[in-house]
Design a protein around this motif. Sequence first.
Motif, PDB file in Angstrom:
ATOM      1  N   THR A 119       8.570 -27.371   8.982  1.00  0.00           N
ATOM      2  CA  THR A 119       7.296 -28.089   9.124  1.00  0.00           C
ATOM      3  C   THR A 119       6.149 -27.160   8.753  1.00  0.00           C
ATOM      4  OG1 THR A 119       8.165 -29.502  10.883  1.00  0.00           O
ATOM      5  CG2 THR A 119       5.786 -29.307  10.720  1.00  0.00           C
ATOM      6  N   CYS A 121       1.900 -27.059   8.361  1.00  0.00           N
ATOM      7  CA  CYS A 121       0.634 -27.717   8.705  1.00  0.00           C
ATOM      8  C   CYS A 121      -0.523 -26.980   8.049  1.00  0.00           C
ATOM      9  CB  CYS A 121       0.419 -27.754  10.217  1.00  0.00           C
ATOM     10  SG  CYS A 121       1.640 -28.735  11.106  1.00  0.00           S
ATOM     11  N   TYR A 277      10.325 -35.032   2.263  1.00  0.00           N
ATOM     12  CA  TYR A 277       9.409 -34.652   3.337  1.00  0.00           C
ATOM     13  C   TYR A 277       8.881 -35.894   4.039  1.00  0.00           C
ATOM     14  CZ  TYR A 277       5.304 -35.971   0.560  1.00  0.00           C
ATOM     15  OH  TYR A 277       4.372 -36.674  -0.153  1.00  0.00           O
ATOM     16  N   CYS A 288       0.468 -32.419   8.678  1.00  0.00           N
ATOM     17  CA  CYS A 288       1.709 -31.646   8.760  1.00  0.00           C
ATOM     18  C   CYS A 288       2.786 -32.346   7.942  1.00  0.00           C
ATOM     19  CB  CYS A 288       2.168 -31.503  10.203  1.00  0.00           C
ATOM     20  SG  CYS A 288       1.032 -30.588  11.269  1.00  0.00           S
ATOM     21  N   TYR A 289       3.617 -31.551   7.270  1.00  0.00           N
ATOM     22  CA  TYR A 289       4.683 -32.067   6.424  1.00  0.00           C
ATOM     23  C   TYR A 289       5.986 -31.407   6.842  1.00  0.00           C
ATOM     24  CZ  TYR A 289       0.598 -33.364   3.680  1.00  0.00           C
ATOM     25  OH  TYR A 289      -0.619 -33.875   3.290  1.00  0.00           O
ATOM     26  N   THR A 290       6.977 -32.228   7.120  1.00  0.00           N
ATOM     27  CA  THR A 290       8.293 -31.738   7.528  1.00  0.00           C
ATOM     28  C   THR A 290       9.276 -31.949   6.395  1.00  0.00           C
ATOM     29  OG1 THR A 290       7.850 -32.252   9.848  1.00  0.00           O
ATOM     30  CG2 THR A 290      10.128 -31.922   9.230  1.00  0.00           C
ATOM     31  N   ASP A 293      13.976 -33.306   6.755  1.00  0.00           N
ATOM     32  CA  ASP A 293      14.147 -33.966   8.053  1.00  0.00           C
ATOM     33  C   ASP A 293      14.918 -35.273   7.928  1.00  0.00           C
ATOM     34  OD1 ASP A 293      13.841 -34.083  10.805  1.00  0.00           O
ATOM     35  OD2 ASP A 293      12.034 -35.300  10.673  1.00  0.00           O
ATOM     36  N   ALA A 342       8.582 -30.970  16.087  1.00  0.00           N
ATOM     37  CA  ALA A 342       7.998 -29.657  15.776  1.00  0.00           C
ATOM     38  C   ALA A 342       6.848 -29.391  16.735  1.00  0.00           C
ATOM     39  CB  ALA A 342       7.522 -29.630  14.335  1.00  0.00           C
TER      40      ALA A 342
END
Length: 634
Positions: A119, A121, A277, A288-290, A293, A342
């Motif tokens: 993650t 951000c 993502y 925020c980018y995960t 996932d 996260a």
Amino acid sequence: MGTEPGSGSVKMPEGEKTRQWKQEEEQQQKEEQEGLIEFYSSYQELFQFFCSNTTIHGAIRLVCSKKNKMKTAFWSVLFFLTFGLMYWQFGILYREYFSYPVNLNLNLNSDRLAFPAVTLCTLNPYRYSAIRKKLDELDQITHQTLLDLYGYNMSLSRSDWSVPGTQKRSSRSLLHQVQRHPLRRQKRDNLVNLPENSPSVDKNDWKIGFVLCSENNKDCFHQAYSSGVDAVREWYSFHYINILAQIPDAKALDESDFENFIYSCRFNEATCDKANYTHFHHPLYGNCYTFNDNSSSLWTSSLPGINNGLSLVVRTEQNDFIPLLSTVTGARVMVHDQNEPAFMDDGGFNVRPGIETSISMRKEMTVRMGGSYSDCTEDGSDVPVQNLFSSRYTEQVCIRSCFQLNMVERCGCAYYFYPLPAGARYCDYTKHVAWGYCYYKLLAEFKADVLRCFHKCRKPCKMTQYQLSAGYSRWPSAVSEDWVFHVLSKQNKYNITSKRNGVAKVNIFFEEWNYKTNGESPAFTVVTLLSQLGNQWSLWFGSSVLSVMELAELILDVIAITFILGLRWFRSRQQLSALGPAPAAQGNAAGHAEAPPLGTPPHRFSVEAVVTTLPSYNSLDPRGASREGGVAHE
């Protein structure tokens, strides 16, 4: 019967010989006959037989030295003292067994590894269009507050306030709420209002804080800070959360700007796309980018090393952000397992602008034993806290859910940072006037574990962690920065002034294929317990399992003899009760009635008495039944 005169030898009568032969034959039959169950006539006989024939060491010394009372006493004390010491050791072994100790097993596995979720951000909250006007109003109020407190004239980049009347009405509404919780100067323990134009006050003697009071203003909570920067950020954050909570639809804040934040994304030398993502909004860390996932198409690291991991080039420029919430530049990164939220405050770390950060990972799994061996939980179903997150159970998920549930119960609304329970609404001082007072009071109780959240939430029995180590280098280098920035400006419209402070590079990869598994196994099993008990028994008495059976047989024999003796005693008491004193009383009455006159010569008479003797406690021989018919003559 006698000897014939003149004979040289004594002859035994025929009757006597026959009786002797019969006795010898009966004795031989008794010796040859073997009964199904053998009982002894007394405790002494049983004890003597046991000590003479047992395989327990030292027992024979109790009977072979019976003529020497000193030796018998010495060996008796020594024998029972040894027994006591042995059973004391038994108690220690049983206590250790029921404490359920475990052994830690370390296993080193080697295999292709599934890449974890990452993650990233922006580290700065974004000035979303849905709340832009209210944020500008809050900035105006904060500008005046900083000017009054520190004499600082903050420059503001205001947005387009289209309708002055609407702006004025909205400003009055926000100003009224802010005035309920203004920043104040606090000198030691006394809170005073900020005086107008007080430059002569020594700033070192004051603390900055704000007061949160209950709905009826009977009780107030003083939130003070020794650092003015922290006080301003916390005060601004409090009002910022209230503004966010007033937006009915959280999707209005979903303004993803992936291309303007992440310039480059590659995994295993392949370019990332939108399927790799997911996006979410954090109140303090912004967009925020995960990555990785999606459980349906997880990344797998084919080889360790920097070229076989995730490589990102991110933009760290603070453009149209909120400087009063975040005072740092860069990005925030966190590595975590899939299907886990996260929590950027706990496990994240910052990426510096103008720096290439290379993060090497080592996977580590922990498997705990549940049940009696530890208080871990398999899936959280046995934890008395509802999981409010759409993820699997973790300890941090449980702790935050516990706080949120207490927040709804005590304050009547939910904290904006955590998911909403069913039927609850986020705290907003336009609807919940004293929620700030309730929140800070509850937070103090939470940190002191008054709410028992840390006690209720248990560790999961199986968890995966990633041990990280980071290396830093300048990026781009002095000789390559010109062409790198030129390419970025053409491809990504990179046109900021301070180029070096506007970009950063992040590399995340596995250091090696090997990963460690920490497992647990019982340190004291039933087999181990029996082995330790056998060792103690052999140490103190030098015997085996059969010796234990001999001791058990002795106990059973003692119980059986005690039962038989008790039964005999009970029957003898019944016989005495049946005979009773009635015949003697009748005989005395008849004697008085038929007493001869004086001078009459006494007559000879005989009285047959029945005498029953109680059986001895040391014998099973029913002597009372064989000793009847004694005759007394007078």
